[in-house]
Design a protein around this motif. Structure first.
Motif, PDB file in Angstrom:
ATOM      1  N   PRO A  33       0.851  -1.192   0.000  1.00  0.00           N
ATOM      2  CA  PRO A  33       0.000   0.000   0.000  1.00  0.00           C
ATOM      3  C   PRO A  33       0.887   1.242   0.000  1.00  0.00           C
ATOM      4  O   PRO A  33       2.091   1.141   0.220  1.00  0.00           O
ATOM      5  CB  PRO A  33      -0.729  -0.097   1.348  1.00  0.00           C
ATOM      6  N   THR A  34       0.290   2.380  -0.270  1.00  0.00           N
ATOM      7  CA  THR A  34       0.975   3.668  -0.064  1.00  0.00           C
ATOM      8  C   THR A  34       0.314   4.324   1.142  1.00  0.00           C
ATOM      9  O   THR A  34      -0.890   4.562   1.122  1.00  0.00           O
ATOM     10  CB  THR A  34       0.812   4.587  -1.293  1.00  0.00           C
ATOM     11  N   TRP A  35       1.095   4.555   2.166  1.00  0.00           N
ATOM     12  CA  TRP A  35       0.555   5.223   3.354  1.00  0.00           C
ATOM     13  C   TRP A  35       1.299   6.517   3.680  1.00  0.00           C
ATOM     14  O   TRP A  35       0.832   7.340   4.442  1.00  0.00           O
ATOM     15  CB  TRP A  35       0.607   4.282   4.569  1.00  0.00           C
ATOM     16  N   THR A  37       2.007   9.501   2.329  1.00  0.00           N
ATOM     17  CA  THR A  37       1.556  10.345   1.222  1.00  0.00           C
ATOM     18  C   THR A  37       2.561  11.425   0.830  1.00  0.00           C
ATOM     19  O   THR A  37       3.024  12.179   1.692  1.00  0.00           O
ATOM     20  CB  THR A  37       0.237  11.050   1.606  1.00  0.00           C
ATOM     21  N   LEU A  70      -1.490  -1.017  -3.749  1.00  0.00           N
ATOM     22  CA  LEU A  70      -2.828  -0.854  -3.172  1.00  0.00           C
ATOM     23  C   LEU A  70      -2.970   0.610  -2.771  1.00  0.00           C
ATOM     24  O   LEU A  70      -2.108   1.148  -2.087  1.00  0.00           O
ATOM     25  CB  LEU A  70      -2.972  -1.752  -1.930  1.00  0.00           C
ATOM     26  N   GLY A  71      -4.025   1.235  -3.231  1.00  0.00           N
ATOM     27  CA  GLY A  71      -4.163   2.656  -2.923  1.00  0.00           C
ATOM     28  C   GLY A  71      -5.603   3.139  -2.995  1.00  0.00           C
ATOM     29  O   GLY A  71      -6.528   2.348  -3.163  1.00  0.00           O
ATOM     30  N   ASP A  72      -5.731   4.444  -2.871  1.00  0.00           N
ATOM     31  CA  ASP A  72      -7.045   5.100  -2.866  1.00  0.00           C
ATOM     32  C   ASP A  72      -6.981   6.222  -3.905  1.00  0.00           C
ATOM     33  O   ASP A  72      -6.376   7.269  -3.666  1.00  0.00           O
ATOM     34  CB  ASP A  72      -7.295   5.639  -1.452  1.00  0.00           C
ATOM     35  N   TYR A  76      -6.631   9.988  -2.228  1.00  0.00           N
ATOM     36  CA  TYR A  76      -5.215  10.344  -2.389  1.00  0.00           C
ATOM     37  C   TYR A  76      -4.877  10.365  -3.880  1.00  0.00           C
ATOM     38  O   TYR A  76      -3.874   9.811  -4.323  1.00  0.00           O
ATOM     39  CB  TYR A  76      -4.335   9.348  -1.631  1.00  0.00           C
ATOM     40  N   TYR A  79      -1.442  11.037  -5.503  1.00  0.00           N
ATOM     41  CA  TYR A  79      -0.305  10.195  -5.103  1.00  0.00           C
ATOM     42  C   TYR A  79      -0.668   8.722  -5.224  1.00  0.00           C
ATOM     43  O   TYR A  79      -0.203   7.893  -4.463  1.00  0.00           O
ATOM     44  CB  TYR A  79       0.107  10.505  -3.652  1.00  0.00           C
ATOM     45  N   TYR A  80      -1.479   8.412  -6.207  1.00  0.00           N
ATOM     46  CA  TYR A  80      -2.076   7.074  -6.273  1.00  0.00           C
ATOM     47  C   TYR A  80      -1.009   5.979  -6.436  1.00  0.00           C
ATOM     48  O   TYR A  80      -0.250   5.970  -7.410  1.00  0.00           O
ATOM     49  CB  TYR A  80      -3.085   7.010  -7.431  1.00  0.00           C
ATOM     50  N   CYS A  81      -1.001   5.083  -5.495  1.00  0.00           N
ATOM     51  CA  CYS A  81      -0.101   3.912  -5.534  1.00  0.00           C
ATOM     52  C   CYS A  81       1.371   4.286  -5.747  1.00  0.00           C
ATOM     53  O   CYS A  81       2.120   3.550  -6.395  1.00  0.00           O
ATOM     54  CB  CYS A  81      -0.545   2.921  -6.605  1.00  0.00           C
ATOM     55  N   ASP A 129     -10.786   0.616  -2.058  1.00  0.00           N
ATOM     56  CA  ASP A 129     -11.640   1.576  -1.358  1.00  0.00           C
ATOM     57  C   ASP A 129     -12.751   2.108  -2.270  1.00  0.00           C
ATOM     58  O   ASP A 129     -13.872   2.325  -1.830  1.00  0.00           O
ATOM     59  CB  ASP A 129     -10.802   2.761  -0.840  1.00  0.00           C
TER      60      ASP A 129
HETATM   61  C1  LIG Z   1      -2.611   7.856   6.340  1.00  0.00           C
HETATM   62  C2  LIG Z   1      -2.938   7.274   5.003  1.00  0.00           C
HETATM   63  C3  LIG Z   1      -2.253   7.753   3.884  1.00  0.00           C
HETATM   64  C4  LIG Z   1      -2.541   7.232   2.614  1.00  0.00           C
HETATM   65  N1  LIG Z   1      -1.868   7.726   1.529  1.00  0.00           N
HETATM   66  C5  LIG Z   1      -2.131   7.216   0.306  1.00  0.00           C
HETATM   67  C6  LIG Z   1      -1.443   7.700  -0.838  1.00  0.00           C
HETATM   68  O1  LIG Z   1      -0.608   8.594  -0.777  1.00  0.00           O
HETATM   69  N2  LIG Z   1      -1.731   7.127  -2.035  1.00  0.00           N
HETATM   70  C7  LIG Z   1      -2.660   6.138  -2.179  1.00  0.00           C
HETATM   71  O2  LIG Z   1      -2.876   5.656  -3.294  1.00  0.00           O
HETATM   72  N3  LIG Z   1      -3.337   5.659  -1.096  1.00  0.00           N
HETATM   73  C8  LIG Z   1      -3.104   6.175   0.122  1.00  0.00           C
HETATM   74  N4  LIG Z   1      -3.768   5.700   1.205  1.00  0.00           N
HETATM   75  C9  LIG Z   1      -4.757   4.649   1.010  1.00  0.00           C
HETATM   76  C10 LIG Z   1      -4.211   3.294   1.338  1.00  0.00           C
HETATM   77  O3  LIG Z   1      -3.141   2.953   0.530  1.00  0.00           O
HETATM   78  C11 LIG Z   1      -5.330   2.268   1.169  1.00  0.00           C
HETATM   79  O4  LIG Z   1      -6.349   2.590   2.012  1.00  0.00           O
HETATM   80  C12 LIG Z   1      -4.803   0.916   1.480  1.00  0.00           C
HETATM   81  O5  LIG Z   1      -4.029   0.453   0.444  1.00  0.00           O
HETATM   82  C13 LIG Z   1      -5.925  -0.084   1.692  1.00  0.00           C
HETATM   83  O6  LIG Z   1      -5.525  -0.891   2.708  1.00  0.00           O
HETATM   84  P1  LIG Z   1      -6.119  -0.704   4.184  1.00  0.00           P
HETATM   85  O7  LIG Z   1      -7.590  -1.005   4.033  1.00  0.00           O
HETATM   86  O8  LIG Z   1      -5.364  -1.696   4.966  1.00  0.00           O
HETATM   87  O9  LIG Z   1      -5.846   0.710   4.584  1.00  0.00           O
HETATM   88  C14 LIG Z   1      -3.514   6.209   2.465  1.00  0.00           C
HETATM   89  C15 LIG Z   1      -4.193   5.732   3.607  1.00  0.00           C
HETATM   90  C16 LIG Z   1      -3.921   6.257   4.847  1.00  0.00           C
HETATM   91  C17 LIG Z   1      -4.672   5.721   6.036  1.00  0.00           C
END
Ligand SMILES: Cc1cc2nc3c(=O)[nH]c(=O)nc-3n(C[C@H](O)[C@H](O)[C@H](O)COP(=O)(O)O)c2cc1C
Length: 151
Positions: A33-35, A37, A70-72, A76, A79-81, A129
């Motif tokens: 995942p990307t967390w 950001t 994995l991303g949102d 986000y 900054y997707y993935c 998501d």
């Molecule tokens: C603090 C935070 C920062 C995140 N930043 C990004 C991001 O920069 N790019 C992105 O594509 N998704 C971002 N996400 C979404 C997560 O990558 C996504 O929710 C995750 O892959 C799904 O797994 P999870 O259900 O375990 O959170 C972010 C989520 C959180 C909570």
């Protein structure tokens, strides 16, 4: 889901893997995942961030490696993935044969570091998501592509 489609060995948490043993696999499918950001380095915010430098120092010459992210893409969307590309570059530096580039058609993001010069994602982008209804068909098509690319 990816593992089921490919029929590969069970997924492992990269934080529990002996990095020096990665060279012993026939091929690798890796994802995160990307967390973290907007970060240039340590984009995932997971154990991946601690092992990337060790990975680029491995000799993985010619080994097939595919990445997924994995991303949102809405929350986000700038900054997707992003983490997917950081992982991709480190395996590429180790000499791996990078497979599994993926078209951006049908995605909703605005920006992503994971898009290569050829206009494709460097691997499979998944958004559970907002686009969970597309995940299964994406995974099935990607797995088929990886097999055709020699995984
Ligand atoms: C603090 C935070 C920062 C995140 N930043 C990004 C991001 O920069 N790019 C992105 O594509 N998704 C971002 N996400 C979404 C997560 O990558 C996504 O929710 C995750 O892959 C799904 O797994 P999870 O259900 O375990 O959170 C972010 C989520 C959180 C909570």
């Amino acid at each position: 889901m990816i593992q089921e489609e490919l029929g590969t060995s069970a997924p492992q948490d990269i934080g529990e893997v002996d990095i020096s043993k990665l060279a012993g696999f026939d091929g690798l499918v890796v994802g995160a995942p990307t967390w973290n950001t907007g970060a240039d380095e340590g984009r995932s915010g997971t154990a991946w961030d601690d092992v990337l430098n060790s990975i680029s120092g491995l000799r993985l010459s010619g080994k097939h490696v595919a990445v997924y992210g994995l991303g949102d893409s809405i929350g986000y969307g700038d900054y997707y993935c992003d983490a997917m590309e950081e992982i991709y570059r480190h395996f590429e530096k180790a000499g791996a044969k990078m497979i599994g580039h993926w078209p951006t058609d049908g995605y909703q993001h605005a920006e992503s570091k994971a898009i290569l010069e050829n206009g494709k994602f460097c691997g499979l982008a998944l958004d559970q998501d907002n686009e969970d209804d597309l995940t299964e068909e994406r995974v099935k098509a990607w797995a088929k592509q990886l097999k055709s690319e020699g995984l």
